[in-house]
Design a protein around this motif. Structure first.
Motif, PDB file in Angstrom:
ATOM      1  N   PRO A 256      40.057 -15.532 -18.519  1.00  0.00           N
ATOM      2  CA  PRO A 256      41.072 -14.607 -18.023  1.00  0.00           C
ATOM      3  C   PRO A 256      40.745 -13.129 -18.299  1.00  0.00           C
ATOM      4  N   HIS A 257      39.604 -12.864 -18.926  1.00  0.00           N
ATOM      5  CA  HIS A 257      39.290 -11.493 -19.364  1.00  0.00           C
ATOM      6  C   HIS A 257      38.255 -10.820 -18.471  1.00  0.00           C
ATOM      7  N   PHE A 258      38.388  -9.504 -18.338  1.00  0.00           N
ATOM      8  CA  PHE A 258      37.319  -8.707 -17.763  1.00  0.00           C
ATOM      9  C   PHE A 258      36.584  -8.070 -18.947  1.00  0.00           C
ATOM     10  N   ILE A 259      35.298  -8.396 -19.065  1.00  0.00           N
ATOM     11  CA  ILE A 259      34.544  -7.883 -20.220  1.00  0.00           C
ATOM     12  C   ILE A 259      34.560  -6.358 -20.213  1.00  0.00           C
ATOM     13  N   CYS A 260      34.493  -5.741 -19.017  1.00  0.00           N
ATOM     14  CA  CYS A 260      34.352  -4.277 -18.945  1.00  0.00           C
ATOM     15  C   CYS A 260      35.583  -3.548 -19.468  1.00  0.00           C
TER      16      CYS A 260
END
Ligand SMILES: Cc1cc2nc3c(=O)[nH]c(=O)nc-3n(C[C@H](O)[C@H](O)[C@H](O)COP(=O)(O)OP(=O)(O)OC[C@H]3O[C@@H](n4cnc5c(N)ncnc54)[C@H](O)[C@@H]3O)c2cc1C
Length: 280
Positions: A256-260
């Protein structure tokens, strides 16, 4: 000329290569300074930039320099493909485009008053070097600093002179290991987790910051947990291919995460269910 201050994350600013220093056979540290008129920019330890190599492409690279030193940006780059190879081949005076800084960075504020355990594998020491500078510049604000660093071989060790210099600071322990030592290596041989038995840790009083290949982070987090660190006191820096760096394109989505934009630094508690799924 007036300084250009921009908050537009999509705007690339012009920088010039000031210096390219060889760290290992495939890894180089580049120092960039803004062209006259561009904003020098400050950053938090653990943040990264999008570097535009003209005619080749744009790529994310962590800022590996001293957060207390303004007016320049430092990057340590391992040449693994087309863009990184082009970047490390830049000459002094060449132009490079810089967007950012992006990402949340390491919890250096939350770590104040506590011991800081830095665990790095290979190029993973680059995004952690600003943490080490930060702690050493504000020594009175932190407890002990323990640096555990592993590389494949002695010739793959980054920042060798600095490792020795850091070890001379008070309340600082620097332990280094390599997978394969060779005839002339007098230091420790073994994976980075084998250093834990020599580390002087106070787990309940510590924050750990870990960066390296995912397989290494899986074993290091287990080791830290077995020493009694809480999952919420262990932080990992994650890497995925990315394009926009601001959460629009979805290239770096990880569960569910955007690394950026949500990372690249996450508490282990959040990453654990994802890290257990190989190839995600
Ligand atoms: C937030 C962040 C910070 C980074 N910081 C650094 C840094 O400080 N120093 C550094 O040397 N590199 C860093 N990287 C990795 C760097 O961006 C990639 O190595 C680079 O994009 C590869 O481009 P290339 O064209 O040279 O290689 P490519 O030809 O694109 O790829 C070569 C090989 O590297 C793999 N690869 C490509 N991009 C990534 C990636 N993002 N993550 C994992 N594997 C990848 C490919 O699968 C392939 O095996 C970082 C990446 C991210 C996401």
């Amino acid at each position: 000329m007036a300084t250009v201050v921009t908050t537009d994350p999509m705007l690339t600013l012009p920088y010039l290569v000031q210096d390219v220093a060889k760290e290992t056979p495939d890894t180089f540290t580049l120092r960039l300074a803004p062209e006259e008129g561009a904003n020098g920019g400050s950053f938090r330890p653990g943040q990264f930039s999008m570097l535009w190599v003209f005619g080749v492409g744009e790529l994310p690279i962590s800022i590996s320099g001293d957060p207390g030193q303004h007016g320049q940006l430092v990057y340590t780059v391992r040449s693994v493909g087309q863009a990184t190879n082009a970047l490390v081949s830049q000459s002094v005076g060449a132009g490079v485009g810089v967007r950012g800084p992006f990402g949340n960075g390491w919890p250096v504020e939350a770590a104040r008053g506590r011991d800081v355990i830095v665990v790095a594998g290979g190029i993973g020491l680059a995004p952690l070097r600003p943490v080490i500078y930060e702690v050493l510049h504000h020594r009175q604000d932190y407890g002990r600093l323990v640096v555990l660093y592993g590389a494949r071989s002695p010739r793959d060790l980054l920042y060798r002179k600095e490792l020795a210099a850091w070890a001379r600071h008070r309340e600082t322990q620097v332990l280094v290991t390599v997978d394969y030592g060779g005839m002339s290596w007098r230091g420790h041989v073994g994976v980075v987790t084998t250093l834990f038995k020599y580390a002087r840790l106070k787990p309940s009083h510590s924050v750990a910051m870990v960066c390296g290949p995912e397989i290494m982070m899986r074993f290091v987090t287990r080791e830290l947990e077995s020493h009694g660190l809480s999952r919420n006191d262990i932080y990992l820096s994650m890497e995925r291919n990315m394009k926009c760096a601001v959460g629009f394109c979805g290239h770096c989505q990880y569960g569910p995460h955007f690394i950026c934009k949500d990372g690249p630094v996450f508490p282990y508690e959040q990453m654990r269910p994802l890290l257990e799924k190989y190839e995600l």
